[in-house]
Design a protein around this motif. Structure first.
Motif, PDB file in Angstrom:
ATOM      1  N   THR A  26      35.216  37.922  54.303  1.00 31.56           N
ATOM      2  CA  THR A  26      36.140  39.045  54.523  1.00 31.56           C
ATOM      3  C   THR A  26      36.812  39.443  53.207  1.00 31.56           C
ATOM      4  O   THR A  26      37.041  40.625  52.930  1.00 31.56           O
ATOM      5  CB  THR A  26      37.228  38.662  55.565  1.00 31.56           C
ATOM      6  N   THR A  29      34.490  41.584  51.261  1.00 30.25           N
ATOM      7  CA  THR A  29      34.481  42.937  51.833  1.00 30.25           C
ATOM      8  C   THR A  29      35.749  43.689  51.420  1.00 30.25           C
ATOM      9  O   THR A  29      35.693  44.862  51.022  1.00 30.25           O
ATOM     10  CB  THR A  29      34.425  42.872  53.392  1.00 30.25           C
ATOM     11  N   ALA A  30      36.890  42.988  51.482  1.00 31.30           N
ATOM     12  CA  ALA A  30      38.166  43.629  51.116  1.00 31.30           C
ATOM     13  C   ALA A  30      38.160  44.040  49.635  1.00 31.30           C
ATOM     14  O   ALA A  30      38.737  45.064  49.263  1.00 31.30           O
ATOM     15  CB  ALA A  30      39.327  42.675  51.386  1.00 31.30           C
ATOM     16  N   THR A  31      37.499  43.232  48.802  1.00 31.49           N
ATOM     17  CA  THR A  31      37.396  43.556  47.371  1.00 31.49           C
ATOM     18  C   THR A  31      36.708  44.907  47.211  1.00 31.49           C
ATOM     19  O   THR A  31      37.189  45.793  46.491  1.00 31.49           O
ATOM     20  CB  THR A  31      36.563  42.464  46.635  1.00 31.49           C
ATOM     21  N   LYS A  32      35.583  45.051  47.922  1.00 36.17           N
ATOM     22  CA  LYS A  32      34.812  46.310  47.823  1.00 36.17           C
ATOM     23  C   LYS A  32      35.614  47.466  48.395  1.00 36.17           C
ATOM     24  O   LYS A  32      35.711  48.535  47.789  1.00 36.17           O
ATOM     25  CB  LYS A  32      33.492  46.172  48.592  1.00 36.17           C
ATOM     26  N   GLU A  33      36.207  47.243  49.580  1.00 37.81           N
ATOM     27  CA  GLU A  33      36.924  48.337  50.249  1.00 37.81           C
ATOM     28  C   GLU A  33      38.106  48.836  49.419  1.00 37.81           C
ATOM     29  O   GLU A  33      38.459  50.002  49.466  1.00 37.81           O
ATOM     30  CB  GLU A  33      37.407  47.881  51.634  1.00 37.81           C
ATOM     31  N   ALA A  34      38.713  47.919  48.649  1.00 37.38           N
ATOM     32  CA  ALA A  34      39.849  48.323  47.809  1.00 37.38           C
ATOM     33  C   ALA A  34      39.383  48.941  46.488  1.00 37.38           C
ATOM     34  O   ALA A  34      40.195  49.312  45.646  1.00 37.38           O
ATOM     35  CB  ALA A  34      40.744  47.113  47.536  1.00 37.38           C
ATOM     36  N   GLY A  35      38.067  49.003  46.312  1.00 36.13           N
ATOM     37  CA  GLY A  35      37.517  49.602  45.094  1.00 36.13           C
ATOM     38  C   GLY A  35      37.649  48.689  43.877  1.00 36.13           C
ATOM     39  O   GLY A  35      37.600  49.155  42.733  1.00 36.13           O
ATOM     40  N   VAL A  97      46.115  43.046  47.900  1.00 36.86           N
ATOM     41  CA  VAL A  97      44.878  42.572  48.543  1.00 36.86           C
ATOM     42  C   VAL A  97      44.892  41.042  48.597  1.00 36.86           C
ATOM     43  O   VAL A  97      44.516  40.435  49.613  1.00 36.86           O
ATOM     44  CB  VAL A  97      43.621  43.073  47.785  1.00 36.86           C
ATOM     45  N   SER A 101      44.501  38.593  51.759  1.00 32.72           N
ATOM     46  CA  SER A 101      43.412  37.605  51.792  1.00 32.72           C
ATOM     47  C   SER A 101      43.955  36.223  52.139  1.00 32.72           C
ATOM     48  O   SER A 101      43.368  35.497  52.949  1.00 32.72           O
ATOM     49  CB  SER A 101      42.709  37.522  50.432  1.00 32.72           C
TER      50      SER A 101
END
Ligand code: SAM
Length: 222
Positions: A26, A29-35, A97, A101
């Motif tokens: 997760t 995924t959060a890393t990617k979603e936050a750009g 973020v 996490s």
């Protein structure tokens, strides 16, 4: 052929020694979603940090450079319930973020992200020293400065780990000196070798064998 074998070995190693659970996935995924860039450590490096934390009986861990909290989760999970991880992050957006996490991984009780440049945060940690394990993974030109602080905030037997200390060989020779980041890493490696209170090694740990940790143990004063 060689690359395929290396890839398969890496996958098997991860599956056997360092499988990621839902919380770690997760976080990615959060890393990617936050750009944010995907410049976190890999699972085997996370597991190595846990082994090193066990080797120095870590109760207090300091991290410099949190990104989205991926390495922070590995580190926090190496601590006993009474242990403490402090991770330093210059970007308020990254730190938000990280906080999420830590909460979704269930480690927010022992892991704290401090927002601000490590240059300002490190002097404020003197009262909380010694740290048993220090993990350096932030702006590369500052690595030599962070090493001075890591030694200052440690005890004999503490372990200081820094990421990206090979950089396809750029961090291993004089030729690095025209690139600020690589020069910082080269100086860092030299400092760990020359310092009378450190015993150090750099280990290639990524799949294509081009980058990895410098691991240094703090020795007792002579
Ligand atoms: N350790 C993380 C992981 O493996 O999941 C990856 C950290 S990423 C390579 C580097 C982080 O250091 C970035 O989030 C960046 O914002 C942060 N950083 C850069 N300069 C910094 C500074 N002076 N003080 C604190 N953090 C800094």
């Amino acid at each position: 052929q060689q690359a395929r074998i290396r890839h398969e070995v890496e996958e098997n190693l991860v599956q056997l020694f360092a499988p990621e659970d839902e919380a770690l996935r997760t976080t990615i995924t959060a890393t990617k979603e936050a750009g944010l860039p995907a410049i976190h450590i890999n699972p085997l490096q996370g597991k190595l940090l846990q082994v090193l934390a066990a080797a120095c009986n870590a109760q207090k861990i300091l991290e410099i450079g949190s990104l989205a909290g991926y390495s922070g989760i590995w580190l926090a999970r190496a601590l006993p319930p009474t242990g403490r991880l402090i991770t330093l992050e210059v970007s308020p957006a990254h730190a938000e973020v990280v906080q999420r996490s830590f909460e979704q991984a269930g480690v927010a009780d022992r892991a704290e992200v401090r927002v601000g440049s490590a240059h300002e945060s490190l002097p404020q940690l003197v009262d909380q020293a010694p740290f048993d394990l220090v993990f350096i993974d932030a702006d590369k030109p500052s690595y030599p400065h962070y090493l001075d602080w890591a030694i200052r905030l440690s005890r004999p037997g503490s372990i200081i780990v820094a990421d990206n200390c090979i950089r396809a060989g750029q961090a291993l020779s004089e030729s690095a000196l025209d690139d600020q980041g690589a020069a910082g890493l080269y100086q860092y490696n030299l400092q760990t070798l020359k310092h009378p209170r450190l015993r150090a090694i750099a280990l290639a740990m990524d799949e294509d064998y081009t980058d990895g940790f410098n691991i240094a143990v703090v020795l007792p004063e002579a």
